[in-house]
Motif scaffolding. Sequence first.
Motif, PDB file in Angstrom:
ATOM      1  N   GLY A  29       1.410  -1.099   0.070  1.00 15.81           N
ATOM      2  CA  GLY A  29       0.219  -0.020  -0.135  1.00 15.81           C
ATOM      3  C   GLY A  29       0.886   1.071  -0.102  1.00 15.81           C
ATOM      4  O   GLY A  29       1.787   1.082  -0.546  1.00 15.81           O
ATOM      5  N   VAL A  30       0.450   2.212   0.493  1.00 11.77           N
ATOM      6  CA  VAL A  30       0.848   3.731   0.599  1.00 11.77           C
ATOM      7  C   VAL A  30       0.846   4.537   1.677  1.00 11.77           C
ATOM      8  O   VAL A  30      -0.169   3.835   2.540  1.00 11.77           O
ATOM      9  N   VAL A  31       2.230   4.919   1.723  1.00 12.74           N
ATOM     10  CA  VAL A  31       2.079   5.368   3.315  1.00 12.74           C
ATOM     11  C   VAL A  31       2.229   7.441   3.258  1.00 12.74           C
ATOM     12  O   VAL A  31       3.268   7.110   2.824  1.00 12.74           O
ATOM     13  N   HIS A  32       1.898   8.145   3.599  1.00 18.25           N
ATOM     14  CA  HIS A  32       1.075   9.407   3.054  1.00 18.25           C
ATOM     15  C   HIS A  32       2.569  10.203   4.242  1.00 18.25           C
ATOM     16  O   HIS A  32       2.035  10.117   5.651  1.00 18.25           O
ATOM     17  N   ALA A  33       3.615  11.343   3.301  1.00 19.63           N
ATOM     18  CA  ALA A  33       4.506  11.258   4.398  1.00 19.63           C
ATOM     19  C   ALA A  33       4.533  12.885   4.154  1.00 19.63           C
ATOM     20  O   ALA A  33       4.962  12.762   3.039  1.00 19.63           O
ATOM     21  N   LEU A  34       4.587  13.933   4.614  1.00 17.76           N
ATOM     22  CA  LEU A  34       5.748  14.929   5.151  1.00 17.76           C
ATOM     23  C   LEU A  34       6.659  15.013   6.118  1.00 17.76           C
ATOM     24  O   LEU A  34       6.788  15.451   7.212  1.00 17.76           O
ATOM     25  N   THR A  35       7.640  15.603   5.283  1.00 17.54           N
ATOM     26  CA  THR A  35       9.473  15.897   6.156  1.00 17.54           C
ATOM     27  C   THR A  35       9.504  17.343   5.944  1.00 17.54           C
ATOM     28  O   THR A  35       9.394  17.825   4.319  1.00 17.54           O
ATOM     29  N   THR A  36      10.354  17.810   6.748  1.00 19.90           N
ATOM     30  CA  THR A  36      11.029  19.481   6.441  1.00 19.90           C
ATOM     31  C   THR A  36      11.536  20.083   7.428  1.00 19.90           C
ATOM     32  O   THR A  36      11.361  18.841   8.660  1.00 19.90           O
ATOM     33  N   GLY A  37      12.131  20.859   7.433  1.00 24.21           N
ATOM     34  CA  GLY A  37      13.160  21.079   8.520  1.00 24.21           C
ATOM     35  C   GLY A  37      14.282  20.775   8.708  1.00 24.21           C
ATOM     36  O   GLY A  37      14.934  19.214   7.694  1.00 24.21           O
ATOM     37  N   SER A  38      15.053  20.814   9.610  1.00 25.02           N
ATOM     38  CA  SER A  38      16.119  19.878   9.766  1.00 25.02           C
ATOM     39  C   SER A  38      17.015  19.802  10.946  1.00 25.02           C
ATOM     40  O   SER A  38      16.597  20.838  12.037  1.00 25.02           O
ATOM     41  N   GLY A  39      17.535  19.098  11.233  1.00 32.18           N
ATOM     42  CA  GLY A  39      18.481  18.875  12.483  1.00 32.18           C
ATOM     43  C   GLY A  39      17.902  17.345  13.380  1.00 32.18           C
ATOM     44  O   GLY A  39      17.069  16.152  12.523  1.00 32.18           O
ATOM     45  N   PRO A  40      17.765  16.860  14.883  1.00 28.28           N
ATOM     46  CA  PRO A  40      17.600  15.812  14.826  1.00 28.28           C
ATOM     47  C   PRO A  40      16.101  15.504  14.815  1.00 28.28           C
ATOM     48  O   PRO A  40      15.034  16.440  14.238  1.00 28.28           O
ATOM     49  N   ASP A  41      15.427  13.778  14.438  1.00 25.70           N
ATOM     50  CA  ASP A  41      14.787  13.744  13.801  1.00 25.70           C
ATOM     51  C   ASP A  41      13.384  13.345  14.839  1.00 25.70           C
ATOM     52  O   ASP A  41      13.257  13.532  15.702  1.00 25.70           O
ATOM     53  N   VAL A  42      12.425  13.867  14.755  1.00 27.87           N
ATOM     54  CA  VAL A  42      10.771  14.221  15.153  1.00 27.87           C
ATOM     55  C   VAL A  42       9.598  13.283  14.320  1.00 27.87           C
ATOM     56  O   VAL A  42       9.394  14.021  13.627  1.00 27.87           O
ATOM     57  N   VAL A  43       9.485  12.943  14.765  1.00 28.98           N
ATOM     58  CA  VAL A  43       8.244  12.123  14.140  1.00 28.98           C
ATOM     59  C   VAL A  43       6.925  12.675  14.648  1.00 28.98           C
ATOM     60  O   VAL A  43       6.755  12.360  16.049  1.00 28.98           O
ATOM     61  N   LEU A  44       5.686  12.893  14.150  1.00 26.10           N
ATOM     62  CA  LEU A  44       4.104  13.001  14.683  1.00 26.10           C
ATOM     63  C   LEU A  44       2.953  12.228  14.776  1.00 26.10           C
ATOM     64  O   LEU A  44       2.739  12.041  13.050  1.00 26.10           O
ATOM     65  N   LEU A  45       2.328  11.764  15.531  1.00 25.05           N
ATOM     66  CA  LEU A  45       1.463  10.661  14.720  1.00 25.05           C
ATOM     67  C   LEU A  45      -0.055  11.012  15.345  1.00 25.05           C
ATOM     68  O   LEU A  45      -0.449  11.470  16.393  1.00 25.05           O
ATOM     69  N   VAL A 295      16.690  16.178  24.228  1.00 22.50           N
ATOM     70  CA  VAL A 295      18.019  16.331  25.558  1.00 22.50           C
ATOM     71  C   VAL A 295      17.992  15.608  26.125  1.00 22.50           C
ATOM     72  O   VAL A 295      19.206  14.800  26.257  1.00 22.50           O
ATOM     73  N   ARG A 296      16.887  15.112  27.075  1.00 27.72           N
ATOM     74  CA  ARG A 296      17.189  13.283  27.729  1.00 27.72           C
ATOM     75  C   ARG A 296      17.752  12.878  26.631  1.00 27.72           C
ATOM     76  O   ARG A 296      18.474  11.615  27.533  1.00 27.72           O
ATOM     77  N   ALA A 297      17.273  12.500  25.722  1.00 21.81           N
ATOM     78  CA  ALA A 297      17.814  11.270  24.393  1.00 21.81           C
ATOM     79  C   ALA A 297      19.383  11.571  24.085  1.00 21.81           C
ATOM     80  O   ALA A 297      18.851  10.333  23.642  1.00 21.81           O
ATOM     81  N   GLY A 298      19.783  12.738  24.132  1.00 21.94           N
ATOM     82  CA  GLY A 298      21.198  12.516  24.309  1.00 21.94           C
ATOM     83  C   GLY A 298      21.196  12.934  22.430  1.00 21.94           C
ATOM     84  O   GLY A 298      21.600  13.246  21.627  1.00 21.94           O
ATOM     85  N   LEU A 299      20.377  13.626  21.336  1.00 27.62           N
ATOM     86  CA  LEU A 299      20.191  14.166  20.200  1.00 27.62           C
ATOM     87  C   LEU A 299      20.721  15.508  20.136  1.00 27.62           C
ATOM     88  O   LEU A 299      20.153  16.100  18.951  1.00 27.62           O
ATOM     89  N   ASN A 300      20.353  16.653  20.581  1.00 27.02           N
ATOM     90  CA  ASN A 300      20.448  17.076  20.976  1.00 27.02           C
ATOM     91  C   ASN A 300      21.452  17.321  21.709  1.00 27.02           C
ATOM     92  O   ASN A 300      22.310  17.407  22.839  1.00 27.02           O
TER      93      ASN A 300
END
Length: 300
Positions: A29-45, A295-300
């Motif tokens: 099937g297909v999954v619709h995804a929008l990606t923008t910006g730069s830096g550590p990854d954040v995923v929104l659900l 920050v707590r995960a060490g991504l920043n």
Amino acid sequence: MPSAPGTGKGGGPDHGYPPVGRLLPVGGGVVHALTTGSGPDVVLLHGASGNLRDFTFDLVGRLARDFRVTAFDRPGLGHSDPLHADGESPAEQAAVLDAAAGMLGLGRAVIVGHSFGGSVAMAWALEHPERVAAVVTLAGATMPWPGDLGPWYRIASTTFGAATVVPLVSGWLPDSYARNSVASIFAPQQPPDGYLEHVGIPLTLRRAAVLRSNVRQVAGLKPHVAAMARRYPGLSIPVEIVHGTADTIVPAAVHAHPMSRLLPNARLTKLPGIGHMPHHVAPDATLAAIRSAAVRAGLN
């Protein structure tokens, strides 16, 4: 190959709300995804009855100043295809979204889930920990609740209801019902100006296949979060729990408070007087929790 815009298995015409991101071919099937910006990854659900436009209204723009942000339409909703007709579990959704994240080249990420999306975020952390650096739940539906969800879900999730009631509802609900529904989700706050037009209510209420997917996902959620809750004590990653004290749709006392006691590395932020949509009505607290998780995960 990806489905053409608005014509995937997820159902029917796009009613003037075409995909705003990429349609990724995943698992047939297909999954619709929008990606923008730069830096550590954040995923929104997003939550139940929603789509990624809930986040593009405001939150994506705020986060993209400091992060590479990816918002997904969860399976069966928005422009993402369903996996099957029985209501996708949080774990099934997490598996497909993890595959889509791999196709996008996403690394270890902060997974942010609102409402039903909170259960998918927690399932993602439990089942695919190599991708998940931290989790943020926003009014997350993450624990089993007493009782059932009422007659609408009992009827509409059956084979008969899906074939008869759901198409009738999707075709005949007046616009006033959609506006009242959105108002009740935001209560006691008000939806921001332009929200209803931006989020694309027709993507949910005017598409019978999407409405069926949503109903069956929500109707089947309780046993999945009950099983997940037994595993929460073994989850050591940072988890930020953001929940309004006035949320009557996913009450904090049922979900946020008990989950915070089960998780060894959780922080609970209670928002006095805030309802079910903290990312819209308490954006500063939402951003602070996401940044804290990174920050707590060490991504920043």
